[in-house]
Write a protein that holds these residues in place. Structure first.
Motif, PDB file in Angstrom:
ATOM      1  N   LEU A  82       0.799  -1.225   0.000  1.00  0.00           N
ATOM      2  CA  LEU A  82       0.000   0.000   0.000  1.00  0.00           C
ATOM      3  C   LEU A  82       0.830   1.273   0.000  1.00  0.00           C
ATOM      4  O   LEU A  82       0.363   2.319  -0.449  1.00  0.00           O
ATOM      5  N   GLY A  83       2.051   1.194   0.478  1.00  0.00           N
ATOM      6  CA  GLY A  83       2.906   2.372   0.481  1.00  0.00           C
ATOM      7  C   GLY A  83       3.187   2.906  -0.907  1.00  0.00           C
ATOM      8  O   GLY A  83       3.569   4.077  -1.061  1.00  0.00           O
ATOM      9  N   ALA A  95      -3.636  -0.116   9.116  1.00  0.00           N
ATOM     10  CA  ALA A  95      -4.655  -1.115   9.448  1.00  0.00           C
ATOM     11  C   ALA A  95      -4.907  -2.071   8.289  1.00  0.00           C
ATOM     12  O   ALA A  95      -5.291  -3.220   8.495  1.00  0.00           O
ATOM     13  N   LEU A  96      -4.686  -1.581   7.069  1.00  0.00           N
ATOM     14  CA  LEU A  96      -4.908  -2.411   5.885  1.00  0.00           C
ATOM     15  C   LEU A  96      -3.665  -3.182   5.450  1.00  0.00           C
ATOM     16  O   LEU A  96      -3.732  -3.972   4.502  1.00  0.00           O
ATOM     17  N   ALA A 167     -15.879   2.729   7.500  1.00  0.00           N
ATOM     18  CA  ALA A 167     -15.055   1.521   7.392  1.00  0.00           C
ATOM     19  C   ALA A 167     -15.172   0.668   8.638  1.00  0.00           C
ATOM     20  O   ALA A 167     -15.347   1.182   9.758  1.00  0.00           O
ATOM     21  N   PRO A 168     -15.082  -0.650   8.482  1.00  0.00           N
ATOM     22  CA  PRO A 168     -14.988  -1.512   9.666  1.00  0.00           C
ATOM     23  C   PRO A 168     -13.764  -1.104  10.493  1.00  0.00           C
ATOM     24  O   PRO A 168     -12.734  -0.716   9.924  1.00  0.00           O
ATOM     25  N   PRO A 169     -13.856  -1.160  11.812  1.00  0.00           N
ATOM     26  CA  PRO A 169     -12.719  -0.736  12.645  1.00  0.00           C
ATOM     27  C   PRO A 169     -11.399  -1.410  12.268  1.00  0.00           C
ATOM     28  O   PRO A 169     -10.331  -0.795  12.350  1.00  0.00           O
ATOM     29  N   LEU A 172      -9.986   0.688   9.306  1.00  0.00           N
ATOM     30  CA  LEU A 172     -10.176   2.139   9.313  1.00  0.00           C
ATOM     31  C   LEU A 172      -8.877   2.910   9.075  1.00  0.00           C
ATOM     32  O   LEU A 172      -7.923   2.781   9.845  1.00  0.00           O
ATOM     33  N   PRO A 173      -8.828   3.722   8.003  1.00  0.00           N
ATOM     34  CA  PRO A 173      -7.668   4.580   7.768  1.00  0.00           C
ATOM     35  C   PRO A 173      -7.560   5.660   8.849  1.00  0.00           C
ATOM     36  O   PRO A 173      -8.585   6.175   9.328  1.00  0.00           O
ATOM     37  N   ARG A 174      -6.344   6.018   9.188  1.00  0.00           N
ATOM     38  CA  ARG A 174      -6.102   7.063  10.188  1.00  0.00           C
ATOM     39  C   ARG A 174      -5.653   8.347   9.506  1.00  0.00           C
ATOM     40  O   ARG A 174      -5.331   8.386   8.318  1.00  0.00           O
TER      41      ARG A 174
END
Length: 251
Positions: A82-83, A95-96, A167-169, A172-174
């Motif tokens: 994802l980076g 989280a992802l 989003a589901p916890p 969840l993006p921060r």
């Protein structure tokens, strides 16, 4: 000079007046960048470093060969990649990171401002469905943009997102961006469903109809003159009836 083309096939998809296919050369990419610039209200074509990493889908009106829609795709092997994504500039996505399965980032989705045919969006999603099925993609994600940076116009839409589509916890993006609108924390209003759907961007509306979810805050992107929310869609969560409709278009 030719673009780097995918190692897998995505035959052109023709439905009615429209055909979707991958960009084949620099001329195609320039046309997509020009359309993006127009849609974003820029004085120049829209281009960035991610264009070289992505596949570009183009949808043309067969009657005039006009480019009426474009979007770009970044295929990732899993959450650990994802980076590399455009979204990671604006959202903290730790989280992802543990997501197991192929992911695709969908970005720069634009429809020509003079074309209002809903079949364009159907063909766009039909092409996406082919890629998802062929490549075994398990999650779509990206930044879904609202035009402009003023939040007042979209309060019912944001209230709807808070009430039904966070989003589901576990995913969840921060917060990462310096300027954000914390709609989930700040809004206390009950959404007017009609107003919410009228101001919801078409791409985001489609994500939500398929079971998509969003971040709890919107990023204020003054460079692009947009507000955007991180949007995720787990392929396994798409309702069967919706999958059937998408595959009917994808053929």
């Amino acid at each position: 000079m030719s673009l780097t083309l995918p190692s897998f096939s995505l035959p052109s998809l023709t439905r009615g007046k429209y055909r979707a296919c991958f960009a084949q050369d620099r001329g195609d990419l320039a046309a997509a960048q020009a359309l993006r610039g127009r849609c974003f209200g820029l004085s120049d074509p829209d281009a960035d470093m991610f264009d070289e990493l992505c596949l570009h889908v183009m949808i043309r009106d067969l009657r005039t060969n006009t480019l009426v829609c474009c979007y770009r795709l970044l295929l990732l092997e899993g959450g650990g990649d994802l980076g590399r994504s455009y979204s990671a500039q604006f959202y903290e996505l730790d989280a992802l990171a543990g997501f197991q399965g192929r992911m695709v980032e969908l970005g720069r989705f634009c429809i020509h401002p003079d074309w209002h045919d809903p079949d364009i969006l159907r063909v766009a999603w039909g092409a996406m469905t082919r890629l998802v099925d062929e490549q075994g993609v398990q999650m779509l994600f990206g930044c879904s943009s609202f035009a402009g940076t003023e939040t007042d116009t979209y309060l019912d839409a944001f209230a709807m997102l808070k009430a039904r589509h966070l989003a589901p916890p576990r995913w969840l993006p921060r917060v990462k961006a310096p300027e954000i609108f914390r709609f989930a924390a700040r809004l206390r209003r009950k959404p007017d469903a009609r107003k919410a759907m009228l101001t919801m961007p078409p791409l985001l509306r489609t994500y939500l109809l398929m079971g998509g979810w969003v971040s709890d805050h919107a990023v204020v992107d003054r460079q692009m003159n947009t507000l955007h929310v991180f949007t995720g869609l787990e392929i396994g969560a798409i309702p069967p009836a919706r999958k059937k409709l998408l595959r009917a278009v994808a053929g």
